[in-house]
Design an enzyme around this catalytic site. Sequence first.
Site, short mmCIF file in Angstrom:
data_model
loop_
_atom_site.label_atom_id
_atom_site.label_comp_id
_atom_site.label_asym_id
_atom_site.label_seq_id
_atom_site.Cartn_x
_atom_site.Cartn_y
_atom_site.Cartn_z
CE LYS A 82 36.24 -6.88 -51.78
NZ LYS A 82 37.60 -6.73 -52.47
CG ASP A 124 42.30 -7.10 -55.17
OD1 ASP A 124 42.55 -6.05 -54.58
OD2 ASP A 124 40.81 -7.42 -55.37
C1 BGC Z 1 38.57 -3.23 -51.23
C2 BGC Z 1 39.88 -2.92 -52.24
C3 BGC Z 1 40.10 -3.97 -53.21
C4 BGC Z 1 39.06 -4.08 -54.21
C5 BGC Z 1 38.98 -4.87 -55.26
C6 BGC Z 1 37.66 -3.16 -52.49
O1 BGC Z 1 36.40 -3.41 -51.81
O2 BGC Z 1 38.56 -2.08 -50.54
O3 BGC Z 1 41.12 -3.16 -51.08
O4 BGC Z 1 41.20 -3.94 -54.06
O5 BGC Z 1 37.66 -4.15 -53.49
O6 BGC Z 1 39.02 -6.21 -54.77
#
Ligand code: BGC
Length: 542
Positions: free
Chosen positions: A176, A211
Amino acid sequence: MAPLTATFADAWPDKVNAHLADIGDMFQLGEDVLRNITTRFLQEFNQGLSQYGQAMAMIPTFVTGVPDGTETGTFLALDLGGTNLRVCQVDLNGDQTFNLKQQKYKVSEQLKTGEATALFDYMADSVDAFLTEQSSSPTVPTGSGPDSLSLPLGLTFSFPVEQTALDKGLLLTWTKGFSAKNAIGKDIVGLLQNAFDKKHLHVKCVALVNDTVGALLSRAYTAGGASCGAIFGTGTNGAYVEKVANLAKLGNHPAVARGGDMIVNTEWGGFDNSRVTLPSTPFDNKLDRESINPRFQAFEKFISGMYLGEITRNIFLSLIDAAPKPILFGGKATPQLNKHYGLDTELLSLVEAAWEDEEHLAPSDALPPTATDKHTSEEDGGKIDDAQLLDFTQSLGASRLQTATLHRLQRIRTIVVKHLGYSPEDVSLRDAALVRWACALVSRRAARLSATAVATVAVQMGRVKGIGSDAQVQGSDPIAVGVDGSLIQFYPRFEERMREALRVLIGEEGEKLVKIGLAKDGSGVGGTHTCSLSLHCALSSQ
Ligand code: BGC
């Protein structure tokens, strides 16, 4: 012989129609495709459960119980996962309700991409600032010994972390848009605790959760049970309750002897990183190539809020640049559209809401038609229906549209002008129709793909046997899914489109069993789930 370009230009409206149909086809996910994806998903689930180091990490969380709503206590929680950092204090009242005080702190690009110590120092500073602002402090001790005066804190950390215990886990990779240096392979709880200790804060990080796990736990607390947690927001991921016996990769870990169930964080955003099953379009390939983690998080890049705007921007740019004639916005781009990630997924949501919802914007807010919109009316005769809005062999004059359609397109023009930096005269009704079409293509595909992940969980948990027309529901208990994230919460028709695909994958009966409920409080505050886990941790350490 007429030059080739002239022939092409003469046939231009037909060519445009064919070109748009081609793009449309690339985004369709028929039943076969959905089924293949789900079959492959199940294989990757099982590979991840058997071995470490797989693309889909299937992380054991060491959370072996789920709250039932009777838990009590006051806890601190820290939530890092996207744009904001949240610090919360939560009082669990023991009757499925809780009270929450929270403060959000912005996470700058510099913190996301700089040294990890700076990010963790900032997290500690935010907790410090929060505690200073609160008149009353949490009071639950962590236990006896030197830590007994420390405030227990649960950390929701929404990135792939290979957990070795409830309060220990190594960061596998950033996602992200985060890329902070010197964090991968390190214990996240250790990094945070160091930052607290450096500041002499009497706070002890007692639990680390993803999360999705937080969503599962907090839904279980408020609804009296849940077996899956899922996030459809900036990123996407899911967690579910698995039999410890299926976690072959745990080997001789003491958890295996104890047996029972354990929550697994799937990290489904990494599904099909080799892209053998996901039907990539040139717009997806461009996104991946230009991302900071090419070839990773393949599934997430088709689905989540961080990327849907960028896929749509890529479609817009290709239509703007189309030759021999532009198809969109008269060939004009704006600084917003030229900027990497310059189109926020929120725009898609606004456009679709403007199309869906008569009340969204009063017609008086709509911009007047442009010259092209007005001029075509007389000579073109009859009204056209919505399906013909993209037919370039017909002109699109305001007077040829049903009033409701005209208002919808006018509202979309207003949104485009406001958010993408165009002048009103740059955006025709046809452009508005194209914008809506592209937004719906991208978001519908995202919702249908999301269904493959949920269906995989239902099958993996043994709640449904078989996929597609073979699907057979086992038992009648609901498959309770605690969800969070802007797409599932706010994107028009996201859940409805997901459910359409679920019906294809697990049948009508299976789809009805899937009970999706928000894993957050009414005011839309996030991060509370962490606290229910810290409760778990505190209880189990007593
Ligand atoms: C992460 C996860 C997370 C999800 C939602 C992803 O980019 O790898 O660990 O749960 O985003 O936030």
